[in-house]
Enzyme design. Structure first.
Site, PDB file in Angstrom:
ATOM      1  N   SER A   7      13.659   2.442   2.416  1.00 38.56           N
ATOM      2  CA  SER A   7      12.598   2.328   3.424  1.00 38.56           C
ATOM      3  C   SER A   7      13.222   2.336   4.815  1.00 38.56           C
ATOM      4  O   SER A   7      14.015   1.458   5.165  1.00 38.56           O
ATOM      5  CB  SER A   7      11.820   1.030   3.216  1.00 38.56           C
ATOM      6  OG  SER A   7      11.054   0.781   4.376  1.00 38.56           O
ATOM      7  N   HIS A  65       3.727   5.435   3.510  1.00 33.65           N
ATOM      8  CA  HIS A  65       2.949   4.263   3.111  1.00 33.65           C
ATOM      9  C   HIS A  65       2.116   3.848   4.317  1.00 33.65           C
ATOM     10  O   HIS A  65       2.654   3.302   5.280  1.00 33.65           O
ATOM     11  CB  HIS A  65       3.936   3.168   2.678  1.00 33.65           C
ATOM     12  CG  HIS A  65       3.322   1.853   2.359  1.00 33.65           C
ATOM     13  ND1 HIS A  65       4.076   0.700   2.229  1.00 33.65           N
ATOM     14  CD2 HIS A  65       2.036   1.485   2.128  1.00 33.65           C
ATOM     15  CE1 HIS A  65       3.275  -0.316   1.943  1.00 33.65           C
ATOM     16  NE2 HIS A  65       2.030   0.130   1.890  1.00 33.65           N
ATOM     17  N   MET A 136       2.292  -3.818  -4.196  1.00 36.24           N
ATOM     18  CA  MET A 136       3.021  -4.570  -3.163  1.00 36.24           C
ATOM     19  C   MET A 136       3.558  -5.864  -3.775  1.00 36.24           C
ATOM     20  O   MET A 136       2.813  -6.632  -4.390  1.00 36.24           O
ATOM     21  CB  MET A 136       2.110  -4.912  -1.985  1.00 36.24           C
ATOM     22  CG  MET A 136       1.691  -3.736  -1.124  1.00 36.24           C
ATOM     23  SD  MET A 136       3.048  -2.773  -0.423  1.00 36.24           S
ATOM     24  CE  MET A 136       3.919  -3.976   0.576  1.00 36.24           C
ATOM     25  N   GLY A 141       3.759  -5.658   6.091  1.00 31.34           N
ATOM     26  CA  GLY A 141       3.894  -5.883   7.532  1.00 31.34           C
ATOM     27  C   GLY A 141       5.328  -5.974   8.003  1.00 31.34           C
ATOM     28  O   GLY A 141       5.624  -5.566   9.120  1.00 31.34           O
ATOM     29  N   PHE A 142       6.205  -6.478   7.161  1.00 37.16           N
ATOM     30  CA  PHE A 142       7.583  -6.704   7.615  1.00 37.16           C
ATOM     31  C   PHE A 142       8.568  -6.466   6.480  1.00 37.16           C
ATOM     32  O   PHE A 142       8.260  -6.757   5.323  1.00 37.16           O
ATOM     33  CB  PHE A 142       7.754  -8.147   8.130  1.00 37.16           C
ATOM     34  CG  PHE A 142       6.814  -8.442   9.274  1.00 37.16           C
ATOM     35  CD1 PHE A 142       7.176  -8.125  10.588  1.00 37.16           C
ATOM     36  CD2 PHE A 142       5.564  -8.982   9.038  1.00 37.16           C
ATOM     37  CE1 PHE A 142       6.296  -8.353  11.632  1.00 37.16           C
ATOM     38  CE2 PHE A 142       4.673  -9.217  10.091  1.00 37.16           C
ATOM     39  CZ  PHE A 142       5.043  -8.905  11.388  1.00 37.16           C
ATOM     40  N   GLY A 143       9.743  -5.964   6.845  1.00 35.33           N
ATOM     41  CA  GLY A 143      10.826  -5.843   5.884  1.00 35.33           C
ATOM     42  C   GLY A 143      11.495  -7.202   5.704  1.00 35.33           C
ATOM     43  O   GLY A 143      11.229  -8.144   6.452  1.00 35.33           O
ATOM     44  N   GLY A 192      14.294  -1.596   1.413  1.00 32.97           N
ATOM     45  CA  GLY A 192      14.641  -1.529   2.831  1.00 32.97           C
ATOM     46  C   GLY A 192      15.958  -2.225   3.088  1.00 32.97           C
ATOM     47  O   GLY A 192      17.017  -1.593   3.197  1.00 32.97           O
ATOM     48  N   SER A 193      15.903  -3.562   3.132  1.00 34.06           N
ATOM     49  CA  SER A 193      17.108  -4.348   3.427  1.00 34.06           C
ATOM     50  C   SER A 193      18.224  -4.088   2.423  1.00 34.06           C
ATOM     51  O   SER A 193      19.407  -4.033   2.814  1.00 34.06           O
ATOM     52  CB  SER A 193      16.782  -5.849   3.393  1.00 34.06           C
ATOM     53  OG  SER A 193      15.540  -6.092   3.973  1.00 34.06           O
TER      54      SER A 193
HETATM   55  C1  DX5 Z   1       6.632  -3.933   4.001  1.00 36.74           C
HETATM   56  C2  DX5 Z   1       7.007  -2.483   3.772  1.00 36.74           C
HETATM   57  C3  DX5 Z   1       8.220  -2.271   2.979  1.00 36.74           C
HETATM   58  C4  DX5 Z   1       9.494  -2.810   3.580  1.00 36.74           C
HETATM   59  C5  DX5 Z   1      10.356  -3.246   2.448  1.00 36.74           C
HETATM   60  O1  DX5 Z   1       5.378  -4.018   4.575  1.00 36.74           O
HETATM   61  O2  DX5 Z   1       5.940  -1.803   3.121  1.00 36.74           O
HETATM   62  O3  DX5 Z   1       8.391  -0.891   2.635  1.00 36.74           O
HETATM   63  O4  DX5 Z   1      10.205  -1.902   4.356  1.00 36.74           O
HETATM   64  O5  DX5 Z   1      11.468  -3.900   2.945  1.00 36.74           O
HETATM   65  P1  DX5 Z   1      12.407  -4.833   2.045  1.00 36.74           P
HETATM   66  O6  DX5 Z   1      12.949  -3.957   0.952  1.00 36.74           O
HETATM   67  O7  DX5 Z   1      13.433  -5.322   3.004  1.00 36.74           O
HETATM   68  O8  DX5 Z   1      11.528  -5.922   1.487  1.00 36.74           O
HETATM   69 ZN    ZN Z   2       6.309   0.250   2.321  1.00 38.93          ZN
END
Ligand code: DX5
Ligand code: ZN
Length: 217
Positions: A7, A65, A136, A141-143, A192-193
């Site tokens: 991501s 997304h 989900m 909203g946040f990574g 993501g992370s």
């Molecule tokens: C959150 C996003 C994710 C996010 C995942 O709202 O939809 O795609 O980037 O990040 P991680 O893998 O760090 O949880």
């Molecule tokens: Zn996402």
């Protein structure tokens, strides 16, 4: 088959082209792009112009997304920008059937995303028309948020409802949680992370793939 989708939200935005190249060369299967509107979710990211630029610098399929309130207004623009897959939230304000009509017309693979606290019955009637359901595993909203294990049974429930398409899981995926979602039946893992916050992207992606396949890395 398990696919790993880094991501871009966790990438270094000052170095986007090299960040994308690092995961493409590192074995990513698709690239996941998180679009947020500051209304459906309390955060803002980017729109079609950035997707178009990303599309120019990678051969990877783009998985957009959409965490936005009115997906119907924007799916044309995202498809034109190069999205290969588009998922929108069942909780968004537009009629999901109409959004799927638009995605079919645009020739884009259609997915519906569902928040951890939304009943699966909201997506049930739409399943035959979907290539993908995005489960989900955090509130969007946040990574960098913590995986919510209570969502695991819904992956199996989707299979029990007869869904044979892709099941994508997004939020808090790492080498510890990847095997849990893969075991439950997920086929597309967003990270993501666990990818972009690691120095060695190849090792990160390979580690996730190995963990999801039940192989020690
Ligand atoms: C959150 C996003 C994710 C996010 C995942 O709202 O939809 O795609 O980037 O990040 P991680 O893998 O760090 O949880
Ligand atoms: Zn996402």
């Amino acid at each position: 088959m398990i696919r790993i989708l880094p991501s871009l939200l966790s990438a270094d935005f000052t170095q986007l082209a090299s960040e994308i190249a690092s995961v493409e060369q590192g074995g990513a299967d698709l690239l996941h792009l998180d679009v947020m509107d500051g209304h459906f979710v309390p955060n803002l990211t980017f729109g079609p112009p950035l997707v178009e630029s990303v599309n120019k610098c990678t051969a990877l399929e783009l998985d957009c997304h959409l965490m936005i309130s009115h997906p119907l207004r924007y799916v044309d623009a995202f498809a034109k920008a190069g999205a290969d897959w588009i998922s929108f939230h069942v909780e968004a304000e537009d009629d999901p059937g109409k959004v799927i009509d638009a995605l079919e017309r645009l020739g884009v693979k259609a997915g519906i995303a569902i928040n951890p606290d939304t009943t699966l019955y909201r997506v049930k009637p739409l399943l035959p028309r979907l290539q993908m359901v995005l489960v989900m595993s955090v509130f969007p909203g946040f990574g960098g948020q913590k995986f919510i294990p209570e969502v695991l049974p819904r992956i199996k429930e989707l299979r029990n409802l007869g869904f044979t398409g892709e099941i994508e899981v997004d939020g808090g995926i790492d080498a510890r949680t990847a095997p849990l979602v893969a075991e439950a039946g997920a086929t597309m893992l967003v990270a993501g992370s666990a990818v972009f916050r690691q120095q060695d992207r190849s090792a990160a992606i390979a580690g996730l793939r190995a963990a999801a396949s039940g192989v020690r890395s």
